[in-house]
Design a protein around this motif. Structure first.
Motif, short mmCIF file in Angstrom:
data_model
loop_
_atom_site.label_atom_id
_atom_site.label_comp_id
_atom_site.label_asym_id
_atom_site.label_seq_id
_atom_site.Cartn_x
_atom_site.Cartn_y
_atom_site.Cartn_z
N ASP A 154 11.10 92.43 93.55
CA ASP A 154 12.51 92.51 93.93
C ASP A 154 13.30 92.94 92.69
OD1 ASP A 154 15.18 92.14 94.65
OD2 ASP A 154 14.73 90.39 95.90
N LEU A 155 13.67 94.22 92.66
CA LEU A 155 14.32 94.77 91.47
C LEU A 155 15.74 94.24 91.28
CD1 LEU A 155 13.08 98.47 91.66
CD2 LEU A 155 12.18 96.59 90.29
N HIS A 156 16.29 93.65 92.33
CA HIS A 156 17.60 93.03 92.19
C HIS A 156 17.51 91.75 91.35
CE1 HIS A 156 21.73 91.97 93.19
NE2 HIS A 156 21.33 90.77 93.58
N LEU A 157 16.34 91.11 91.39
CA LEU A 157 16.14 89.87 90.64
C LEU A 157 15.66 90.12 89.22
CD1 LEU A 157 14.41 87.63 93.36
CD2 LEU A 157 16.80 87.56 92.61
N CYS A 158 14.85 91.17 89.03
CA CYS A 158 14.26 91.42 87.71
C CYS A 158 15.36 91.63 86.67
CB CYS A 158 13.37 92.66 87.75
SG CYS A 158 12.64 93.09 86.15
N MET A 159 15.27 90.90 85.56
CA MET A 159 16.31 90.98 84.52
C MET A 159 15.76 91.57 83.22
SD MET A 159 16.65 86.95 83.57
CE MET A 159 15.27 86.03 82.90
N GLY A 160 14.56 92.11 83.28
CA GLY A 160 14.02 92.81 82.12
C GLY A 160 13.63 91.93 80.96
N CYS A 161 13.25 90.69 81.22
CA CYS A 161 12.90 89.78 80.12
C CYS A 161 11.55 90.11 79.50
CB CYS A 161 12.91 88.33 80.61
SG CYS A 161 11.53 87.88 81.68
N LYS A 162 10.72 90.87 80.24
CA LYS A 162 9.39 91.28 79.80
C LYS A 162 8.41 90.12 79.66
CE LYS A 162 10.99 95.50 77.49
NZ LYS A 162 10.17 96.53 78.16
N GLY A 163 8.74 88.98 80.26
CA GLY A 163 7.81 87.86 80.25
C GLY A 163 6.51 88.21 80.93
N CYS A 164 6.57 89.05 81.97
CA CYS A 164 5.36 89.46 82.68
C CYS A 164 4.48 90.31 81.78
CB CYS A 164 5.73 90.21 83.96
SG CYS A 164 6.85 91.62 83.74
N GLU A 165 5.10 91.17 80.98
CA GLU A 165 4.34 92.01 80.03
C GLU A 165 3.52 91.15 79.07
OE1 GLU A 165 6.35 94.83 77.62
OE2 GLU A 165 6.94 96.12 79.29
N ILE A 166 4.21 90.16 78.49
CA ILE A 166 3.55 89.29 77.51
C ILE A 166 2.44 88.47 78.16
CG2 ILE A 166 3.89 87.47 75.81
CD1 ILE A 166 5.27 90.17 75.19
N ALA A 167 2.73 87.90 79.33
CA ALA A 167 1.74 87.09 80.04
C ALA A 167 0.50 87.92 80.36
CB ALA A 167 2.34 86.52 81.31
N CYS A 168 0.70 89.17 80.75
CA CYS A 168 -0.40 90.06 81.08
C CYS A 168 -1.26 90.35 79.85
CB CYS A 168 0.15 91.38 81.65
SG CYS A 168 -1.12 92.62 81.98
N LYS A 169 -0.61 90.65 78.73
CA LYS A 169 -1.36 90.95 77.51
C LYS A 169 -2.18 89.75 77.05
CE LYS A 169 0.98 94.80 75.23
NZ LYS A 169 -0.25 95.56 74.94
N VAL A 170 -1.58 88.56 77.11
CA VAL A 170 -2.28 87.36 76.67
C VAL A 170 -3.44 87.03 77.60
CG1 VAL A 170 -2.05 84.88 76.30
CG2 VAL A 170 -0.26 86.41 75.50
N GLU A 171 -3.18 87.05 78.89
CA GLU A 171 -4.20 86.68 79.88
C GLU A 171 -5.40 87.62 79.84
OE1 GLU A 171 -6.21 84.71 82.85
OE2 GLU A 171 -4.31 84.04 81.96
N ASN A 172 -5.12 88.92 79.67
CA ASN A 172 -6.18 89.92 79.78
C ASN A 172 -6.60 90.52 78.44
OD1 ASN A 172 -6.40 90.14 82.85
ND2 ASN A 172 -4.21 90.48 82.54
N GLU A 173 -6.07 89.97 77.35
CA GLU A 173 -6.41 90.42 76.00
C GLU A 173 -6.25 91.94 75.88
OE1 GLU A 173 -10.33 88.94 75.20
OE2 GLU A 173 -9.63 86.87 75.01
N VAL A 174 -5.09 92.43 76.29
CA VAL A 174 -4.79 93.86 76.26
C VAL A 174 -4.44 94.27 74.82
CG1 VAL A 174 -3.31 95.68 77.17
CG2 VAL A 174 -3.94 93.74 78.63
N PRO A 175 -5.07 95.32 74.28
CA PRO A 175 -4.76 95.77 72.92
C PRO A 175 -3.28 96.14 72.77
CG PRO A 175 -6.77 96.80 73.71
CD PRO A 175 -6.16 96.10 74.89
N LEU A 176 -2.77 95.98 71.56
CA LEU A 176 -1.35 96.19 71.31
C LEU A 176 -0.88 97.60 71.64
CD1 LEU A 176 -0.83 94.25 67.95
CD2 LEU A 176 -0.03 93.60 70.23
N SER A 177 -1.74 98.58 71.47
CA SER A 177 -1.33 99.97 71.67
C SER A 177 -1.37 100.41 73.13
CB SER A 177 -2.25 100.90 70.85
OG SER A 177 -3.60 100.74 71.26
N THR A 178 -1.74 99.52 74.04
CA THR A 178 -1.88 99.87 75.45
C THR A 178 -1.22 98.81 76.33
OG1 THR A 178 -4.03 98.77 75.48
CG2 THR A 178 -4.04 101.13 75.08
#
Length: 213
Positions: free
Chosen positions: A8-32
């Protein structure tokens, strides 16, 4: 069962918490990234606003990446997730080029393809994807599209006239949906960038490819 995602893009406030959670959970390299939140500024001062759009694998019903993979590293799970087997992957990057959403990358450490899998390992343990858990405003909605009583099915039903997918003309039938989004949010060609400007400011001179010889 067909698992799907809705934002729901009306709710998303761009905090990028999902980005960080994804990187931590899946050990995503910093450049990707498996998941990134795109922002676009629209309007003319003082009437301006910034839109935010989380982008991830669309887990298409007709996935070009799955069809092109010569070793079946990209494959469907019984729940509809387009999963990837990094042990089988030979790093040919065919899937990277086939995906119309730019959702697949080559891991610089393993030299194999990787992407969002809706946290398939968490789903197998009856948990929600990490990005869903991390969202402070519950903009990420995940569930079974085949179950009319699931939250995502109810959300789609309640917003039928407002449900969108990215690049529907590609015929991939994405299982990733957006509501309350405008054309600027989902269509990269809808944004206008004045000539001579880049992301960070005005370009006074443009270097040729490869620099001066």
């Amino acid at each position: 069962m067909q698992l799907g995602f809705l934002v729901d893009l009306h709710l998303c406030m761009g905090c990028k918490g999902c980005e960080i959670a994804c990187k931590v959970e899946n050990e995503v390299p910093l450049s990707t990234w498996r998941l990134r939140v795109k922002y676009v500024d629209v309007g003319t001062f003082p009437e301006t606003k910034r839109t935010f759009t989380p982008l991830r694998c669309n887990h298409c019903e007709n996935a070009p990446c799955e069809r092109i993979c010569p070793v079946s590293a990209l494959h469907y799970l019984d729940n509809g997730i387009v999963n990837i087997d990094k042990e089988r992957c030979i790093g040919c990057a065919g899937c990277v080029m086939a995906c119309p959403y730019g959702a697949i990358y080559i891991d610089p450490q393993t030299q194999t393809a990787d992407k969002c899998t809706y946290c398939a390992h968490r789903v197998a343990s009856s948990m929600m994807p990490a990005c869903v858990v991390a969202c402070p405003v519950q903009a990420n909605i995940f569930g079974d599209l085949d179950d009319p009583t699931s939250n995502i099915s109810k959300y789609i039903q309640a917003n039928q006239s407002n449900v969108q997918v990215r690049k529907p003309e590609k015929g991939t039938n994405p299982h990733h949906y957006y509501v309350n989004g405008g054309n600027v949010s989902l269509n990269p060609l809808a944004s206008f960038r004045p000539e001579g400007h880049d992301l960070f400011g005005k370009i006074t001179s443009k270097m040729p490819v490869g620099g001066h010889h």
